[in-house]
Scaffold this motif. Sequence first.
Motif, PDB file in Angstrom:
ATOM      1  N   PHE A  72       0.860  -1.189   0.000  1.00  0.00           N
ATOM      2  CA  PHE A  72       0.000   0.000   0.000  1.00  0.00           C
ATOM      3  C   PHE A  72       0.894   1.237   0.000  1.00  0.00           C
ATOM      4  CE2 PHE A  72      -4.135  -1.897   1.138  1.00  0.00           C
ATOM      5  CZ  PHE A  72      -3.725  -3.172   1.495  1.00  0.00           C
ATOM      6  N   ARG A  73       0.303   2.373  -0.301  1.00  0.00           N
ATOM      7  CA  ARG A  73       1.100   3.609  -0.209  1.00  0.00           C
ATOM      8  C   ARG A  73       0.189   4.803   0.081  1.00  0.00           C
ATOM      9  NH1 ARG A  73      -1.616   6.607  -3.906  1.00  0.00           N
ATOM     10  NH2 ARG A  73      -1.324   6.043  -6.079  1.00  0.00           N
ATOM     11  N   PHE A  74       0.787   5.797   0.742  1.00  0.00           N
ATOM     12  CA  PHE A  74       0.129   7.088   0.906  1.00  0.00           C
ATOM     13  C   PHE A  74       1.017   8.057   0.146  1.00  0.00           C
ATOM     14  CE2 PHE A  74      -0.458  11.017   3.615  1.00  0.00           C
ATOM     15  CZ  PHE A  74      -1.722  11.307   3.124  1.00  0.00           C
ATOM     16  N   ALA A  75       0.382   8.882  -0.726  1.00  0.00           N
ATOM     17  CA  ALA A  75       1.191   9.688  -1.664  1.00  0.00           C
ATOM     18  C   ALA A  75       0.772  11.161  -1.666  1.00  0.00           C
ATOM     19  CB  ALA A  75       1.070   9.093  -3.061  1.00  0.00           C
ATOM     20  N   PRO A  76       1.037  11.876  -0.590  1.00  0.00           N
ATOM     21  CA  PRO A  76       0.607  13.278  -0.528  1.00  0.00           C
ATOM     22  C   PRO A  76       1.515  14.210  -1.336  1.00  0.00           C
ATOM     23  CG  PRO A  76       1.844  12.733   1.446  1.00  0.00           C
ATOM     24  CD  PRO A  76       1.753  11.461   0.630  1.00  0.00           C
ATOM     25  N   SER A  77       0.973  15.354  -1.717  1.00  0.00           N
ATOM     26  CA  SER A  77       1.774  16.407  -2.352  1.00  0.00           C
ATOM     27  C   SER A  77       2.095  17.454  -1.285  1.00  0.00           C
ATOM     28  CB  SER A  77       0.976  17.069  -3.475  1.00  0.00           C
ATOM     29  OG  SER A  77       0.667  16.100  -4.447  1.00  0.00           O
ATOM     30  N   PRO A  78       3.367  17.810  -1.165  1.00  0.00           N
ATOM     31  CA  PRO A  78       3.735  18.768  -0.104  1.00  0.00           C
ATOM     32  C   PRO A  78       3.482  20.220  -0.524  1.00  0.00           C
ATOM     33  CG  PRO A  78       5.698  18.032  -1.233  1.00  0.00           C
ATOM     34  CD  PRO A  78       4.549  17.304  -1.879  1.00  0.00           C
TER      35      PRO A  78
ATOM     36  N   SER B 121       3.660  14.592 -15.810  1.00  0.00           N
ATOM     37  CA  SER B 121       2.438  15.093 -15.183  1.00  0.00           C
ATOM     38  C   SER B 121       2.130  14.153 -14.025  1.00  0.00           C
ATOM     39  CB  SER B 121       1.282  15.029 -16.170  1.00  0.00           C
ATOM     40  OG  SER B 121       1.006  13.666 -16.458  1.00  0.00           O
ATOM     41  N   TYR B 122       1.146  14.505 -13.229  1.00  0.00           N
ATOM     42  CA  TYR B 122       0.696  13.622 -12.145  1.00  0.00           C
ATOM     43  C   TYR B 122       0.400  12.217 -12.675  1.00  0.00           C
ATOM     44  CZ  TYR B 122      -2.919  11.222  -9.508  1.00  0.00           C
ATOM     45  OH  TYR B 122      -3.663  10.250  -8.906  1.00  0.00           O
ATOM     46  N   HIS B 123      -0.384  12.142 -13.777  1.00  0.00           N
ATOM     47  CA  HIS B 123      -0.825  10.838 -14.280  1.00  0.00           C
ATOM     48  C   HIS B 123       0.353   9.912 -14.572  1.00  0.00           C
ATOM     49  CE1 HIS B 123      -4.904  12.177 -14.622  1.00  0.00           C
ATOM     50  NE2 HIS B 123      -4.666  13.044 -15.571  1.00  0.00           N
TER      51      HIS B 123
ATOM     52  N   ALA C 256       3.597  10.146 -13.576  1.00  0.00           N
ATOM     53  CA  ALA C 256       4.464   9.865 -12.429  1.00  0.00           C
ATOM     54  C   ALA C 256       3.816   8.845 -11.494  1.00  0.00           C
ATOM     55  CB  ALA C 256       4.773  11.162 -11.678  1.00  0.00           C
ATOM     56  N   VAL C 257       2.514   8.977 -11.274  1.00  0.00           N
ATOM     57  CA  VAL C 257       1.841   8.103 -10.315  1.00  0.00           C
ATOM     58  C   VAL C 257       1.869   6.649 -10.820  1.00  0.00           C
ATOM     59  CG1 VAL C 257      -0.592   8.127 -11.060  1.00  0.00           C
ATOM     60  CG2 VAL C 257      -0.090   8.295  -8.673  1.00  0.00           C
ATOM     61  N   VAL C 258       1.670   6.482 -12.102  1.00  0.00           N
ATOM     62  CA  VAL C 258       1.636   5.152 -12.698  1.00  0.00           C
ATOM     63  C   VAL C 258       3.038   4.509 -12.665  1.00  0.00           C
ATOM     64  CG1 VAL C 258       1.555   4.187 -15.025  1.00  0.00           C
ATOM     65  CG2 VAL C 258      -0.424   5.394 -14.115  1.00  0.00           C
TER      66      VAL C 258
ATOM     67  N   VAL D  84      -5.082   2.899  -2.567  1.00  0.00           N
ATOM     68  CA  VAL D  84      -6.219   3.316  -1.738  1.00  0.00           C
ATOM     69  C   VAL D  84      -6.172   4.837  -1.661  1.00  0.00           C
ATOM     70  CG1 VAL D  84      -7.263   3.168   0.563  1.00  0.00           C
ATOM     71  CG2 VAL D  84      -6.094   1.175  -0.416  1.00  0.00           C
ATOM     72  N   ARG D  85      -7.176   5.501  -2.208  1.00  0.00           N
ATOM     73  CA  ARG D  85      -7.139   6.961  -2.267  1.00  0.00           C
ATOM     74  C   ARG D  85      -8.564   7.506  -2.393  1.00  0.00           C
ATOM     75  NH1 ARG D  85      -4.382   7.081  -8.294  1.00  0.00           N
ATOM     76  NH2 ARG D  85      -6.154   6.163  -9.393  1.00  0.00           N
ATOM     77  N   GLY D  86      -8.689   8.819  -2.374  1.00  0.00           N
ATOM     78  CA  GLY D  86     -10.009   9.449  -2.352  1.00  0.00           C
ATOM     79  C   GLY D  86     -10.780   9.244  -3.651  1.00  0.00           C
TER      80      GLY D  86
ATOM     81  N   ASP E 103     -12.216  11.288  -5.363  1.00  0.00           N
ATOM     82  CA  ASP E 103     -11.993  12.342  -6.364  1.00  0.00           C
ATOM     83  C   ASP E 103     -11.033  11.877  -7.454  1.00  0.00           C
ATOM     84  OD1 ASP E 103     -10.073  12.285  -4.335  1.00  0.00           O
ATOM     85  OD2 ASP E 103      -9.629  14.424  -4.468  1.00  0.00           O
ATOM     86  N   LEU E 104     -10.296  10.790  -7.204  1.00  0.00           N
ATOM     87  CA  LEU E 104      -9.359  10.297  -8.218  1.00  0.00           C
ATOM     88  C   LEU E 104      -9.897   9.076  -8.964  1.00  0.00           C
ATOM     89  CD1 LEU E 104      -6.038  10.934  -6.281  1.00  0.00           C
ATOM     90  CD2 LEU E 104      -6.819  12.080  -8.364  1.00  0.00           C
ATOM     91  N   PHE E 105     -11.163   8.738  -8.698  1.00  0.00           N
ATOM     92  CA  PHE E 105     -11.744   7.546  -9.329  1.00  0.00           C
ATOM     93  C   PHE E 105     -11.654   7.613 -10.860  1.00  0.00           C
ATOM     94  CE2 PHE E 105     -15.360   5.428 -11.333  1.00  0.00           C
ATOM     95  CZ  PHE E 105     -15.166   4.126 -10.901  1.00  0.00           C
TER      96      PHE E 105
END
Length: 292
Positions: free
Chosen positions: A5-11, A202-204, A206-208, A220-222, A224-226
Amino acid sequence: MPPVFRFAPSPNGLLHLGHAFSALLNFDLARAAGGQMLLRIEDIDATRCRPAFETAIRGDLGWLGVCWDGEVRRQSEHFELYRQAVTRLSEMGLLYPAFESRSEILRLVVERERSGPWPRDPDGAPLYPGDAKALSAAERARLIGSGAPYALRLDMQAAVARAGDLSFIEHGAGPDGETGSVPARPQAWGDVVLARKDTPTSYHLAVVLDDALQGVTEVVRGRDLFFATSVHRLLQQLLGLPRPSYRHHRLIVDAAGRKLSKSNRATSLAELRGSGVTPQAIRRQLGLPPSA
Ligand code: GLU
């Protein structure tokens, strides 16, 4: 293999209750499954991200009782990896440079809307209205040579044609209760930006790439990113990356039912901590079980 799992916040601001929910949920699920919990700092936007916010994030997570395994991954330290993926997609003929500024794009949308509504993406932003895809190779080379700024956009039509029908596994639910095997609809986003002249990702993208590289099996995330997941699934397919499963969780809202925002200090964890709220009280408020 134990799940990852991961938590991936933006600072780019202080964590609020919504982040606390996401971080705690990831942490609890990882613990329950005997899996790993990773922390990734998504700091590709150098204009908005600050090291001080990363320090605050670590402090807030420690206070909440969320600990993570291994090194923290910072996206700004991996631009070369993102560049390589952009080159691959480019060589596949799936990217094109678009030279319009944000204000030109808005002007084009207004123009298009004179003859009826212009399609919007799932976040409500107008789809790219320009026709940079049709520029000749010579014209592209001339504009790039002149030093003009540009965005590298995914040719969505070509990308979807190449990837075929795709779906992703949803263990949570989308806004309309979508769950189980969900068909991906990346077309809803139009020709998304995957990099810019001066920003290699971009976010898309990098996240992948990071989820694959870090061996993340459960995202596992909010909620809003569905819808963004459809773009992620497409990029995974194009780049030959493994596909994690997804769990989009409910969003935490304020008393007026609005999504929490990083710019509102009142719901920041720092403010709550300062006012004497305990981590257990936060768990209770979020409807999560007490920590062991
Ligand atoms: N960095 C994103 C955010 O803070 C989260 C990305 C993700 O979980 O996929 O909203």
